[in-house]
Design an enzyme around this catalytic site. Structure first.
Site: not given
Ligand code: FEO
Length: 397
Positions: A23, A79, A81, A83, A146, A165, A193, A226
């Site tokens: 981020h 998701h 995002e 990543d 999230h 996530d 995290y 992750h």
């Molecule tokens: Fe919310 Fe791992 O991206």
């Protein structure tokens, strides 16, 4: 490299060993991270999430070694995002018509990031698709855990929850499974995290955990997006999240300061002395904001029952490290944490008022008026700071 998870489910993600910030520079990742993508090879072939864009080519190349990419029946984007969705553009060049299952918000996010009108199939909680051999994927919306588009999915038969996530860590290990990795590292990164990524949505976490329990599904394995896969007692992380979401705190007090000529530091050190003298069992910790990673500070605040923040007055405000810290904590929605402010000033005592106001707005209960020193702290200020620490600790017992 493909890794076996269970039956016909495989990890096909990317380990990012040398990642040191995530981020932007907000989240320090001392142990790297991973972008976990999963392949289900039943009668239907399903790809769940992809990897961060810089690894697109490597990801698609590796996937093509495992199977004919044209044989992928469904893609699930839990998701949007980047990543997790970053390799979609490269993948979709090869299979442009393959359906992508995601939430309505997921469609907005993916279109927003990639400006492509792929074959999106919107899903909501309870929707399911058959993957063959009697197994189904059930979708579970997880808005704000999230992001608004976040979603889980559950593979029946194998009892695997793909949680994206949630339940993750920024942690890299080739060992992949929770029972194989260093437990100190795993839990330290799990706490960090949650404290940085999930804490603001704790009220929703509690509700979502309850919803999952009500679904009466037995979970054998949690595949996060992750870090590690929870295969040994996966409910331990669900229970830990329930604990985190319920105004989590330990017997810890955290003091964070920045300083120009050492004055605010002197107050901080003597407050620590006072706290420690008054309550030798409390875990009091002291951090300089300018020599700490902000994500490490957020972890310490998350674990604390009380904090103190200090800054000298500069430009009618506070040092920028403290201003950044206050901005970060303002969105964290902490509950049941106490606080106080301290600092030095030359002409006007502004910093302690600014900090106290910020702490109140962030939901902290201010238990003592600030302590401040005009110019360099003298012996009086030193002894008052010790006394201040003692009183603060006494109020928390
Ligand atoms: Fe919310 Fe791992 O991206």
């Amino acid at each position: 490299m493909k890794k076996h998870i269970k039956n016909n489910v495989y990890w096909v993600g990317k380990n990012h060993w040398d990642l040191r910030h995530f981020h932007g520079s907000e989240f320090s990742t001392d142990k790297g991270s991973s972008y976990n993508s999963y392949l289900i090879k039943e009668e239907k072939i399903v790809l769940i999430d992809t990897v961060y864009q810089p690894f697109s080519s490597e990801f698609v190349h590796n996937l093509a070694k495992e199977l004919d990419i044209n044989k992928i029946d469904y893609i699930v984007a839990n998701h949007g995002e980047p990543d997790h969705s970053g390799a979609l553009p490269e993948l979709m060049k090869l299979i442009p018509n393959t359906p992508i299952y995601c939430t309505e918000n997921g469609i907005k996010s993916l279109k927003g990031h990639y400006h492509e009108d792929w074959n999106f199939v919107p899903v909501k909680t309870g929707d399911r698709i058959s993957v063959g051999n009697g197994k189904e994927l059930i979708f579970i919306q997880a808005a704000m855990i999230h992001w608004p588009d976040s979603m889980f999915c559950f593979l029946t038969g194998d009892h695997i929850l793909f949680s994206n996530d949630a339940f993750g860590q920024h942690y890299c290990s080739e060992l992949l499974f929770n029972d194989l990795v260093d437990q100190g590292e795993l839990w330290s990164e799990t706490y960090k995290y949650y404290a940085n990524i999930v804490q603001p949505f704790s009220h929703l976490v509690a509700r979502k955990l309850e919803e999952i329990i009500q679904m009466n599904i037995s979970i054998d394995c949690i595949c996060t997006s992750h870090g590690i896969v929870w295969r040994d007692n996966p409910m331990q992380i669900v229970n830990k999240y329930a604990e985190f979401a319920n105004a989590y705190q330990e017997n810890q007090i955290t003091i964070i300061y920045d300083t120009m000529y050492g004055g605010t530091q002197t107050i901080a050190e003597n407050i620590v002395k006072g706290i420690s003298e008054a309550d030798p069992l409390v875990n009091v910790k002291l951090f300089s904001a300018s020599s700490s990673e902000i994500s490490d500070l957020m972890l310490e605040i998350f674990k604390s029952k009380a904090i103190m923040i200090g800054s000298p007055t500069v430009h009618n405000g506070v040092l920028y490290t403290i201003a950044g810290l206050m901005e970060f904590i303002s969105g964290m929605k902490y509950r049941n944490k106490k606080a106080a402010a301290f600092g030095c000033y030359g002409w006007h005592d502004v910093s302690t008022k600014t900090i106290e106001k910020g702490l109140k707005e962030a939901g902290f209960e201010i238990v003592m008026p600030p302590i401040s020193a005009n110019w360099k702290p003298d012996e009086n200020v030193v002894s008052n700071s010790v006394e201040y620490g003692k009183q603060f600790a006494g109020l928390l017992k």
